[in-house]
Write a protein that holds these residues in place. Sequence first.
Motif, PDB file in Angstrom:
ATOM      1  N   GLU A 114       1.737  -4.999   2.697  1.00  0.00           N
ATOM      2  CA  GLU A 114       1.576  -6.450   2.736  1.00  0.00           C
ATOM      3  C   GLU A 114       0.651  -6.737   3.918  1.00  0.00           C
ATOM      4  O   GLU A 114       0.338  -5.835   4.697  1.00  0.00           O
ATOM      5  CB  GLU A 114       2.927  -7.152   2.857  1.00  0.00           C
ATOM      6  N   ARG A 169       2.096  -0.338  -2.778  1.00  0.00           N
ATOM      7  CA  ARG A 169       3.553  -0.105  -2.798  1.00  0.00           C
ATOM      8  C   ARG A 169       3.868   0.894  -3.895  1.00  0.00           C
ATOM      9  O   ARG A 169       3.383   0.753  -5.020  1.00  0.00           O
ATOM     10  CB  ARG A 169       4.329  -1.407  -3.075  1.00  0.00           C
ATOM     11  N   GLU A 211       5.855   1.503  -6.348  1.00  0.00           N
ATOM     12  CA  GLU A 211       6.831   0.878  -7.245  1.00  0.00           C
ATOM     13  C   GLU A 211       6.667   1.470  -8.628  1.00  0.00           C
ATOM     14  O   GLU A 211       5.650   2.064  -8.942  1.00  0.00           O
ATOM     15  CB  GLU A 211       6.575  -0.620  -7.337  1.00  0.00           C
ATOM     16  N   GLY A 218       2.097  -6.370 -14.761  1.00  0.00           N
ATOM     17  CA  GLY A 218       1.960  -7.216 -13.575  1.00  0.00           C
ATOM     18  C   GLY A 218       2.425  -6.560 -12.281  1.00  0.00           C
ATOM     19  O   GLY A 218       2.446  -7.192 -11.239  1.00  0.00           O
ATOM     20  N   TYR A 265       1.862  -3.144  -9.923  1.00  0.00           N
ATOM     21  CA  TYR A 265       1.004  -1.974  -9.728  1.00  0.00           C
ATOM     22  C   TYR A 265       1.313  -1.314  -8.398  1.00  0.00           C
ATOM     23  O   TYR A 265       2.003  -1.881  -7.560  1.00  0.00           O
ATOM     24  CB  TYR A 265      -0.481  -2.400  -9.766  1.00  0.00           C
ATOM     25  N   PHE A 284      -2.281  -3.248  -5.579  1.00  0.00           N
ATOM     26  CA  PHE A 284      -2.442  -4.602  -6.103  1.00  0.00           C
ATOM     27  C   PHE A 284      -3.110  -5.424  -5.015  1.00  0.00           C
ATOM     28  O   PHE A 284      -3.313  -4.943  -3.899  1.00  0.00           O
ATOM     29  CB  PHE A 284      -1.082  -5.187  -6.514  1.00  0.00           C
ATOM     30  N   GLN A 293      -3.505  -9.146  -2.812  1.00  0.00           N
ATOM     31  CA  GLN A 293      -2.889 -10.419  -2.423  1.00  0.00           C
ATOM     32  C   GLN A 293      -3.915 -11.314  -1.755  1.00  0.00           C
ATOM     33  O   GLN A 293      -4.823 -10.847  -1.063  1.00  0.00           O
ATOM     34  CB  GLN A 293      -1.730 -10.187  -1.440  1.00  0.00           C
ATOM     35  N   ARG A 332      14.035 -13.735  -0.100  1.00  0.00           N
ATOM     36  CA  ARG A 332      12.779 -12.989  -0.017  1.00  0.00           C
ATOM     37  C   ARG A 332      12.979 -11.615   0.600  1.00  0.00           C
ATOM     38  O   ARG A 332      13.763 -11.446   1.504  1.00  0.00           O
ATOM     39  CB  ARG A 332      11.708 -13.770   0.748  1.00  0.00           C
ATOM     40  N   LEU A 358      11.693  -9.541   2.653  1.00  0.00           N
ATOM     41  CA  LEU A 358      11.198  -9.038   3.926  1.00  0.00           C
ATOM     42  C   LEU A 358      12.080  -9.621   5.029  1.00  0.00           C
ATOM     43  O   LEU A 358      12.598 -10.724   4.894  1.00  0.00           O
ATOM     44  CB  LEU A 358       9.731  -9.460   4.149  1.00  0.00           C
ATOM     45  N   ALA A 364       7.599 -13.904  -9.614  1.00  0.00           N
ATOM     46  CA  ALA A 364       6.962 -14.940  -8.818  1.00  0.00           C
ATOM     47  C   ALA A 364       5.481 -14.602  -8.689  1.00  0.00           C
ATOM     48  O   ALA A 364       5.118 -13.435  -8.622  1.00  0.00           O
ATOM     49  CB  ALA A 364       7.612 -15.005  -7.448  1.00  0.00           C
ATOM     50  N   GLY A 366       4.920 -15.805  -2.719  1.00  0.00           N
ATOM     51  CA  GLY A 366       6.072 -16.062  -1.878  1.00  0.00           C
ATOM     52  C   GLY A 366       5.619 -16.295  -0.455  1.00  0.00           C
ATOM     53  O   GLY A 366       4.531 -15.879  -0.065  1.00  0.00           O
ATOM     54  N   GLY A 418       0.283 -12.988  -5.295  1.00  0.00           N
ATOM     55  CA  GLY A 418      -0.079 -11.774  -6.023  1.00  0.00           C
ATOM     56  C   GLY A 418      -1.309 -12.073  -6.869  1.00  0.00           C
ATOM     57  O   GLY A 418      -1.232 -12.743  -7.880  1.00  0.00           O
TER      58      GLY A 418
END
Length: 408
Positions: free
Chosen positions: A81, A112, A114, A119, A121, A124, A126, A257, A259, A279, A282, A306
Amino acid sequence: MKIARVKGTRDLLPADTLRFGAAEEAARRVFGSYGYGEIRTPELESTDLFTRSVGEATDIVHKEMYTFTDRGGRSLTLRPENTAGVVRAVVENRLDQGPMPLRLWYAGPQFRYERPQKGRYREFRQIGAELFGAPGPAADAEVLVMLFDFLEALGFRGLSVSLNAVPAGEGREAFSAALRAYAGGHAERLGEDDRRRLAENPLRLFDSKDPATAAILEGAPRAIDHLDAESRRHHAAVMELLRAAGIPFVEDPKLVRGLDYYTKTVFEVTSSNLGAQDAILGGGRYDGLVADLGGPPLPAVGFAIGEDRLVDVMPLAAAPAAGRVRVIPLAPDQEGYALSVARRLRRDAPVECDLSGRGVKKGLAAAAELGFDEAAIVGPDEARDGTVTMKNLKTREQKTVALAEIAR
Ligand code: AMP
């Protein structure tokens, strides 16, 4: 042997980058109009930056970071992030010593580990903004108003904000203890991951995607009941300002959230075009983070959108530049002249040269099929006379004109 792209990453092709570009241009324009300057921080940071800001017990730090040791023995992480990096850069470059409020925005890739799905990845992008040095509720409201201006510029209508407030300091500890006591009574129904969350940081139970956990949390203590008096006033004032500004929101007591750095305001915006839990952005207030990362006590509020999901669902149609011309040389002998014709014509419109050497008949058919508006045909006569034959590919009309006349 073909080499495939890394799992969870994607290639953005010209049709995609047109949409990403349109979103980033709107960000530059709208955020710029609120006084935000663009910041670009490194994609590689020290691992400590994220363990100390995002939090050890979060999913991101616990199991999603791309962390490795470089050849010099340093533990580095591909940023998951951008807020932590922006805060580090603010402190390191002493922007915290400059005029306040300080307004910064960014756009860039995040990483990340994940499970890839629609949607979601591993690489990705931001788009985000951070406002430093303004402690009052008007800062939270201004950030949300700007966000709506941005989303409306992309064609979104009828969006709504989910809003909550989370306690800091003693209130957070009390909330955490209350949650632990409550969820501890249901521990036998929690999965392994959620039992770890319960032990390490019960607030993180709210990040769980397990429906059993969500059902247990229905009756859980609420963050908002653990706010101190000042935070409660702040939260009420933010809602009042949003009502006055005409920003629709719903209070969501379970929104915390994923974090650890949030204090007071937290928010999300969901789009009905995406899956239920998805979402598109955020954000929230993080009044303690700058000091936690070695800076002065500097309040801040911001958000991250995102970008991949945003461009997937944004109503704005990003069209390529219109009025395109194809320059077609009759034979290889005229290619040099064709290049100079194309260069002149580009002063008025995007122009491509047909470099296939396939001659005028096939060249015209290809240009029409590719959707060009006009063809500029150059043969030996045109090259000798300094002219060009312009053919409208829709009406089939054509006329020969002096190059000096059509592009000045
Ligand atoms: P976060 O930084 O977790 O608050 O996420 C902010 C926004 O980034 C989310 O609302 C998503 O739209 C987007 N986002 C987070 N993780 C991913 C991912 N793995 N792939 C695509 N978008 C993501």
